[in-house]
Design an enzyme around this catalytic site. Structure first.
Site, PDB file in Angstrom:
ATOM      1  N   ASP A   1      12.257   5.504   4.377  1.00  0.00           N
ATOM      2  CA  ASP A   1      11.320   4.646   5.108  1.00  0.00           C
ATOM      3  C   ASP A   1      11.962   4.102   6.378  1.00  0.00           C
ATOM      4  OD1 ASP A   1       9.982   5.154   2.787  1.00  0.00           O
ATOM      5  OD2 ASP A   1      10.221   3.141   1.963  1.00  0.00           O
TER       6      ASP A   1
ATOM      7  N   ALA B   1       0.818  -1.210   0.000  1.00  0.00           N
ATOM      8  CA  ALA B   1       0.000   0.000   0.000  1.00  0.00           C
ATOM      9  C   ALA B   1       0.853   1.261   0.000  1.00  0.00           C
ATOM     10  CB  ALA B   1      -0.913  -0.002   1.219  1.00  0.00           C
TER      11      ALA B   1
HETATM   12  C1  GLA Z   1       9.689   4.202  -1.683  1.00  0.00           C
HETATM   13  C2  GLA Z   1      11.149   4.076  -1.282  1.00  0.00           C
HETATM   14  C3  GLA Z   1      11.654   5.348  -0.603  1.00  0.00           C
HETATM   15  C4  GLA Z   1      11.325   6.578  -1.447  1.00  0.00           C
HETATM   16  C5  GLA Z   1       9.869   6.558  -1.885  1.00  0.00           C
HETATM   17  C6  GLA Z   1       9.548   7.676  -2.828  1.00  0.00           C
HETATM   18  O1  GLA Z   1       8.895   4.292  -0.537  1.00  0.00           O
HETATM   19  O2  GLA Z   1      11.321   2.992  -0.394  1.00  0.00           O
HETATM   20  O3  GLA Z   1      13.043   5.238  -0.370  1.00  0.00           O
HETATM   21  O4  GLA Z   1      12.187   6.684  -2.537  1.00  0.00           O
HETATM   22  O5  GLA Z   1       9.515   5.340  -2.498  1.00  0.00           O
HETATM   23  O6  GLA Z   1       9.587   8.889  -2.177  1.00  0.00           O
END
Ligand code: GLA
Length: 379
Positions: free
Chosen positions: A169, A120
């Site tokens: 993240d 998600a």
């Molecule tokens: C995913 C990746 C992150 C980031 C986002 C886009 O969640 O895991 O490192 O690059 O996409 O912002």
């Protein structure tokens, strides 16, 4: 090593990215927050030097000698089930980062359970990584701090799983704080906690999970990242972070249209993150709606990782009175977020569900999230 097994439970959250999309791997700025959905790992040490991972979300288990992890990753990762590459990859990356003698650490049974929605765009993978890294760091006595554990998680994701993602993240999951977002400079890895004040302002952050699932180890994400690197090379800078909005006119002269639009998204998005932090501090959360909307437009028109279902999740929220809305996470499916008055949760939800039904899509999963604490030991 004692015969009495050590046991305990650790957990780490998923995250929502408030703003700052596809800026992390360009050394830029992001503003995510950890959410109340978490992945927990129950750990028990074992005396045979092996590591076994099981979970409530997959019937596949995996077991390997700790001393064999170095041979497994990255080249032979296909030998373990896909989900197991996350925790086993973290174990491997921890050993690599610390150089600890594998014979000196106990084997472990790791049993995972999670309520973070998968696919998600809410970082279910970072939640597994954060929980595993925190548990093994404690039980193996490695003494790494949160930022080092986030780096370990990213390495696992990049090399053990093969998804070329940035560090947002993992940092959000490790460092989250109730009621606050993590403002992260992805070059220096310096962070500041920024109060969000949603509850005080009578606001809710609604997540609209389109149920169109995504995976970043394939296709579009990798391609977008390559375009950004190409754009930086054309401009002669180490990363797009080094450009400002004033550089865009020159960029447009030097690049093909697609590369330019990828670059324009990243450069303007970095500025929007800085503006959002500033606005939260000076005016509070009701002031950030236009920035969220502008971020979505830039993703939709310039970076193009969006899918029709995401726009479908956003347009009706605005019509129903949202302060601002945007897709969140890497895109290519996943979730949208909308900042709305508490009193509008039911009507906005109904409006989005109706739009999905009218367009013939499956019913989206719509729920509120609250800025929450990062990784921790629970028991
Ligand atoms: C995913 C990746 C992150 C980031 C986002 C886009 O969640 O895991 O490192 O690059 O996409 O912002």
């Amino acid at each position: 090593m004692t015969d009495n097994p050590t046991t305990g439970t650790w957990s780490a959250p998923g995250r929502v990215n408030l703003i700052g999309e596809h800026t992390d791997y360009n050394d830029g700025f992001v503003l995510p927050f950890a959410i109340e959905f978490r992945t927990a790992v129950a750990l028990q040490t074992r005396t045979d030097g092996r590591i076994r991972v099981t979970s409530s979300f997959s019937s596949d288990a995996a077991e390997v000698a700790v001393s064999d992890l170095a041979a497994l990753f990255p080249d032979r990762r296909d030998e373990v089930p896909e989900w197991a590459r996350y925790p086993l990859g973290v174990a491997w990356a921890l050993l690599e980062a610390t150089g600890v003698d594998v014979a000196s650490v106990p084997g472990v049974d790791l049993s995972f359970s999670s309520d973070v929605p998968v696919g998600a765009g809410l970082s279910s993978s970072a939640a597994i990584e954060g929980a595993t890294a925190s548990a093994l760091n404690d039980v193996w006595g490695l003494g790494l701090d949160c930022v080092s554990l986030a780096k370990v998680g990213r390495r696992a994701e990049n090399e053990a799983v093969g998804a070329p993602t940035g560090i947002m993240d993992q940092m959000a999951s490790m460092l989250g704080r109730a009621d606050a977002a993590t403002f992260l400079d992805c070059r220096s890895l310096q962070t500041e906690s920024v109060d969000l004040g949603f509850a005080g302002a009578g606001l809710e952050l609604l997540v609209i999970d389109t149920k169109v699932t995504h995976a970043h180890s394939t296709g579009g994400y990798r391609e977008r990242r390559a375009s950004c690197e190409q754009g930086a090379a054309i401009m002669g800078v180490p990363a797009l972070r080094d450009l400002t909005v004033d550089d865009l006119a020159r960029a447009q002269e030097l690049m093909d249209d697609v590369t330019f639009r990828r670059v324009r998204h990243v450069v303007t998005e970095d500025q929007r993150v800085l503006d959002t932090v500033e606005t939260l501090r000076s005016a509070g959360p009701r002031g950030i709606g236009q920035l969220l909307d502008a971020s979505h437009a830039s993703m939709r028109d310039d970076f193009e990782p969006s899918v029709a279902a995401l726009d479908l999740g956003i347009d009706p929220t605005r019509a129903a009175g949202a302060i601002g809305a945007r897709m969140t996470g890497g895109g290519f499916g996943g979730a949208a977020i909308a900042l709305i008055d508490h009193s509008l949760v039911a009507s906005v939800t109904a409006a989005v569900e109706r739009a999905f039904a009218d367009a013939g899509y499956a019913t989206p999963h719509i729920f509120t999230v609250h800025p929450s604490e990062g990784a921790r030991r629970d028991v």
